[in-house]
Design a protein around this motif. Structure first.
Motif, PDB file in Angstrom:
ATOM      1  N   VAL A 277       0.835  -1.203   0.000  1.00 58.42           N
ATOM      2  CA  VAL A 277       0.000   0.000   0.000  1.00 58.42           C
ATOM      3  C   VAL A 277       0.871   1.255   0.000  1.00 58.42           C
ATOM      4  N   PHE A 278       1.930   1.240   0.784  1.00 59.29           N
ATOM      5  CA  PHE A 278       2.816   2.397   0.908  1.00 59.29           C
ATOM      6  C   PHE A 278       3.492   2.725  -0.427  1.00 59.29           C
ATOM      7  N   VAL A 279       4.044   1.731  -1.086  1.00 60.70           N
ATOM      8  CA  VAL A 279       4.733   1.965  -2.361  1.00 60.70           C
ATOM      9  C   VAL A 279       3.736   2.372  -3.445  1.00 60.70           C
ATOM     10  N   THR A 280       2.545   1.756  -3.436  1.00 61.21           N
ATOM     11  CA  THR A 280       1.512   2.126  -4.407  1.00 61.21           C
ATOM     12  C   THR A 280       1.118   3.590  -4.260  1.00 61.21           C
ATOM     13  N   GLY A 281       1.044   4.071  -3.023  1.00 62.40           N
ATOM     14  CA  GLY A 281       0.713   5.477  -2.798  1.00 62.40           C
ATOM     15  C   GLY A 281       1.695   6.407  -3.492  1.00 62.40           C
ATOM     16  N   HIS A 282       2.973   6.090  -3.434  1.00 58.57           N
ATOM     17  CA  HIS A 282       3.965   6.940  -4.101  1.00 58.57           C
ATOM     18  C   HIS A 282       3.880   6.812  -5.625  1.00 58.57           C
ATOM     19  N   ALA A 283       3.480   5.638  -6.115  1.00 58.40           N
ATOM     20  CA  ALA A 283       3.274   5.489  -7.553  1.00 58.40           C
ATOM     21  C   ALA A 283       2.122   6.378  -8.032  1.00 58.40           C
ATOM     22  N   LEU A 284       1.083   6.510  -7.222  1.00 60.46           N
ATOM     23  CA  LEU A 284      -0.036   7.397  -7.573  1.00 60.46           C
ATOM     24  C   LEU A 284       0.399   8.863  -7.582  1.00 60.46           C
ATOM     25  N   LEU A 285       1.248   9.240  -6.629  1.00 61.82           N
ATOM     26  CA  LEU A 285       1.773  10.603  -6.630  1.00 61.82           C
ATOM     27  C   LEU A 285       2.603  10.862  -7.878  1.00 61.82           C
ATOM     28  N   LEU A 286       3.396   9.867  -8.273  1.00 65.23           N
ATOM     29  CA  LEU A 286       4.195   9.989  -9.489  1.00 65.23           C
ATOM     30  C   LEU A 286       3.296  10.207 -10.710  1.00 65.23           C
ATOM     31  N   ALA A 287       2.156   9.523 -10.751  1.00 66.01           N
ATOM     32  CA  ALA A 287       1.209   9.725 -11.856  1.00 66.01           C
ATOM     33  C   ALA A 287       0.689  11.162 -11.871  1.00 66.01           C
ATOM     34  N   GLY A 288       0.444  11.720 -10.690  1.00 68.46           N
ATOM     35  CA  GLY A 288       0.016  13.114 -10.621  1.00 68.46           C
ATOM     36  C   GLY A 288       1.072  14.066 -11.149  1.00 68.46           C
ATOM     37  N   TYR A 289       2.340  13.823 -10.803  1.00 64.43           N
ATOM     38  CA  TYR A 289       3.424  14.651 -11.338  1.00 64.43           C
ATOM     39  C   TYR A 289       3.449  14.579 -12.871  1.00 64.43           C
ATOM     40  N   GLY A 290       3.307  13.357 -13.383  1.00 68.97           N
ATOM     41  CA  GLY A 290       3.355  13.189 -14.823  1.00 68.97           C
ATOM     42  C   GLY A 290       2.248  13.944 -15.541  1.00 68.97           C
ATOM     43  N   LEU A 291       1.048  13.911 -14.997  1.00 66.80           N
ATOM     44  CA  LEU A 291      -0.064  14.633 -15.611  1.00 66.80           C
ATOM     45  C   LEU A 291       0.151  16.142 -15.557  1.00 66.80           C
ATOM     46  N   LEU A 292       0.662  16.643 -14.426  1.00 67.30           N
ATOM     47  CA  LEU A 292       0.928  18.075 -14.317  1.00 67.30           C
ATOM     48  C   LEU A 292       1.939  18.527 -15.374  1.00 67.30           C
ATOM     49  N   TRP A 293       2.915  17.704 -15.633  1.00 65.33           N
ATOM     50  CA  TRP A 293       3.960  18.065 -16.589  1.00 65.33           C
ATOM     51  C   TRP A 293       3.493  17.912 -18.025  1.00 65.33           C
ATOM     52  N   TRP A 294       2.657  16.874 -18.288  1.00 61.79           N
ATOM     53  CA  TRP A 294       2.357  16.493 -19.661  1.00 61.79           C
ATOM     54  C   TRP A 294       1.049  17.093 -20.203  1.00 61.79           C
ATOM     55  N   ALA A 295       0.068  17.342 -19.324  1.00 58.03           N
ATOM     56  CA  ALA A 295      -1.271  17.716 -19.816  1.00 58.03           C
ATOM     57  C   ALA A 295      -1.791  18.992 -19.160  1.00 58.03           C
ATOM     58  N   PRO A 296      -1.067  20.114 -19.261  1.00 58.65           N
ATOM     59  CA  PRO A 296      -1.523  21.338 -18.576  1.00 58.65           C
ATOM     60  C   PRO A 296      -2.814  21.920 -19.144  1.00 58.65           C
ATOM     61  N   ASP A 297      -3.170  21.588 -20.383  1.00 62.06           N
ATOM     62  CA  ASP A 297      -4.367  22.161 -21.004  1.00 62.06           C
ATOM     63  C   ASP A 297      -5.601  21.271 -20.860  1.00 62.06           C
ATOM     64  N   TRP A 298      -5.474  20.162 -20.170  1.00 65.82           N
ATOM     65  CA  TRP A 298      -6.595  19.233 -20.010  1.00 65.82           C
ATOM     66  C   TRP A 298      -7.573  19.816 -18.983  1.00 65.82           C
ATOM     67  N   PRO A 299      -8.858  20.025 -19.332  1.00 67.82           N
ATOM     68  CA  PRO A 299      -9.796  20.665 -18.393  1.00 67.82           C
ATOM     69  C   PRO A 299      -9.963  19.917 -17.072  1.00 67.82           C
ATOM     70  N   ALA A 300      -9.850  18.590 -17.118  1.00 69.58           N
ATOM     71  CA  ALA A 300     -10.045  17.801 -15.894  1.00 69.58           C
ATOM     72  C   ALA A 300      -8.782  17.680 -15.057  1.00 69.58           C
ATOM     73  N   LEU A 301      -7.692  18.306 -15.497  1.00 69.88           N
ATOM     74  CA  LEU A 301      -6.409  18.116 -14.815  1.00 69.88           C
ATOM     75  C   LEU A 301      -6.461  18.431 -13.319  1.00 69.88           C
ATOM     76  N   PRO A 302      -7.024  19.589 -12.883  1.00 75.14           N
ATOM     77  CA  PRO A 302      -7.019  19.857 -11.429  1.00 75.14           C
ATOM     78  C   PRO A 302      -7.727  18.779 -10.625  1.00 75.14           C
ATOM     79  N   PHE A 303      -8.838  18.271 -11.127  1.00 77.55           N
ATOM     80  CA  PHE A 303      -9.600  17.268 -10.386  1.00 77.55           C
ATOM     81  C   PHE A 303      -8.834  15.948 -10.288  1.00 77.55           C
TER      82      PHE A 303
END
Length: 460
Positions: A336-362
């Protein structure tokens, strides 16, 4: 050496000698009382935290590097004081007293922000407020751990974190409403925050029990590596001839915890692994304030709506903190602990890659909340299973201090990278670092074999 023992039915988690784990669906009254205190205190703290980044950057004109330094100070002071708070709580055998001093100091600092309108005074007030947080964190978590059976630690911390996060959900909402209604919005937020924090101290004094520390009964009177609370067989020492003497000795007050005894905790391999991995991952965990500033920078969210960004994180955390804790008790805290950090990594990736996506903040805020649900209560639950009851607060402080100091370094580094390179490259560097650190942590905390869970539990 790995993050947690599995607690499937008939397992051996947390029970030296391989006995069945205790799994309870109820939560101790002390946990509920401490959760109420944390709820009220977090309403106060998050009111300030929700407006502070914008107040400092837009109001006082701090650069990202300056904000990174101040944000690092905000967390670094707390980290250094955690060791003091944990050791003092174990030494005086009164976790509630030390926690109360910490809550009281933080409450006194909130109104002082009304008089701090430049970087110097704001830095001093924030340092004092973080001192209070550092003092209270380890004693509070030790009270939760010592009040809960080994097989239900994840559930107990999940319930506490859910109540704590309810306050984190209400705090930004209150700040948003105050900013919209008051003429001097920031000053009004700081004043109301002080009043709410004082209420939290009153609830702590009146409703949190003083018991559960290492001075109660026989629990935790042994040296590091001895069985934890409730693990000593009542018939294992003294025999029939020493029944009455052994009984009275079992209830004698243990000697105060010395500094040397506290330092001996570092000889526990499992605690060293937890502390090292928590610090390693903290080095690449961008602070909440920077994450919200990144969201505003990447999506153009207006200043009026900025205080509402923490609500997304808090709402998801609130919904999933208890399920994540229960899941960690069942399948193992490492996964569970390692998976949590993998989810945070996914958030970083979206912030970097998809800034114009309307659903990005959510989506990013949802991933951020999932990260906290999978890590914030799971880590102290794992530490509680690895440290004797007598030194529980100190052990929690060791891991918490390492993690917070690492996040202090991350704030400084990320602020500098943003100033020099811009937000995109800084975020990409943080994502690469987190990916590498999560892989290392997953390897270090892996089970060592089919009998690793029982062996680790017996060593705790």
């Amino acid at each position: 050496m790995y993050l947690a023992d599995r607690s499937a039915p008939g397992g051996t988690e947390g029970v030296p000698g391989g006995g069945p784990a205790v799994r309870s669906r109820t939560v101790a009254p002390a946990v509920l009382a401490l959760g109420t205190v944390s709820l009220i205190t977090d309403v106060s703290s998050e009111m300030v935290s929700a407006v502070l980044p914008l107040y400092l950057v837009a109001g006082l004109g701090l650069s990202p590097l300056g904000f990174g330094a101040l944000d690092g100070l905000y967390n670094g002071v707390s980290a250094l004081v955690q060791l003091t708070g944990g050791h003092l709580a174990d030494r005086v055998r009164n976790h509630k007293l030390i926690a109360g001093i910490g809550y009281g100091l933080s409450a006194l600092c909130k109104p002082l922000l009304l008089f701090a309108h430049s970087l110097g005074p704001v830095s001093v007030v924030l340092a004092l407020e973080r001192t209070g947080k550092g003092l209270r964190t380890a004693p509070r978590d030790a009270l939760i751990s010592l009040s809960t059976p080994p097989g239900a630690q994840g559930r107990a911390f999940g319930v506490h974190r859910a109540m704590d996060t309810t306050g984190a959900l209400l705090g930004p909402l209150a700040a948003f409403l105050i900013l919209g209604a008051a003429v001097d919005g920031y000053d009004a937020v700081f004043g109301v925050s002080g009043c709410v924090a004082a209420l939290g101290v009153v609830v702590l004094v009146l409703f949190v029990p003083s018991g559960g520390g290492p001075g109660t009964g026989r629990a935790g009177s042994g040296p590091p590596g001895a069985p934890a609370s409730g693990d000593v067989d009542s018939g294992s020492a003294g025999g029939s001839a020493g029944g009455s003497a052994g009984g009275s000795a079992g209830h004698a007050e243990p000697a105060p915890v010395g500094l040397g005894e506290a330092l001996s905790l570092l000889r526990l391999p499992r605690l060293r692994a937890l502390a090292a991995c928590a610090a390693l991952l903290g080095l690449t965990t961008v602070s909440d304030a920077f994450l919200y500033l990144l969201l505003q920078d990447r999506t153009g969210i207006g200043e009026r709506w900025f205080p509402l960004l923490p609500l997304g994180t808090a709402a998801v955390f609130l919904l999933l903190a208890v399920p994540a804790g229960v899941l960690a008790d069942r399948i193992g805290r490492r996964a569970v602990f390692v998976t949590g950090h993998a989810l945070l990594l996914a958030g970083y990736g979206l912030l970097w890659w998809a800034p114009d996506w309307p659903a990005l903040p959510f989506v990013v805020l949802a991933l951020h909340g999932l990260f906290y649900a999978a890590t914030d209560g799971v880590l102290p639950a794992a530490v509680g299973a690895a440290v004797p009851a007598r030194l529980r607060a100190t052990g929690l402080a060791v891991v918490g201090t390492g993690q917070a100091l690492a996040r202090f370094g991350c704030s400084l580094a990320f602020g500098g990278a943003w100033t020099l390179w811009g937000p995109g490259p800084a975020l990409a560097a943080a994502a690469v670092g987190l990916c590498c650190c999560a892989a290392v942590a997953g390897f270090v905390l892996r089970p060592t074999g089919p009998d690793g869970a029982a062996a680790a539990a017996r060593r705790s």
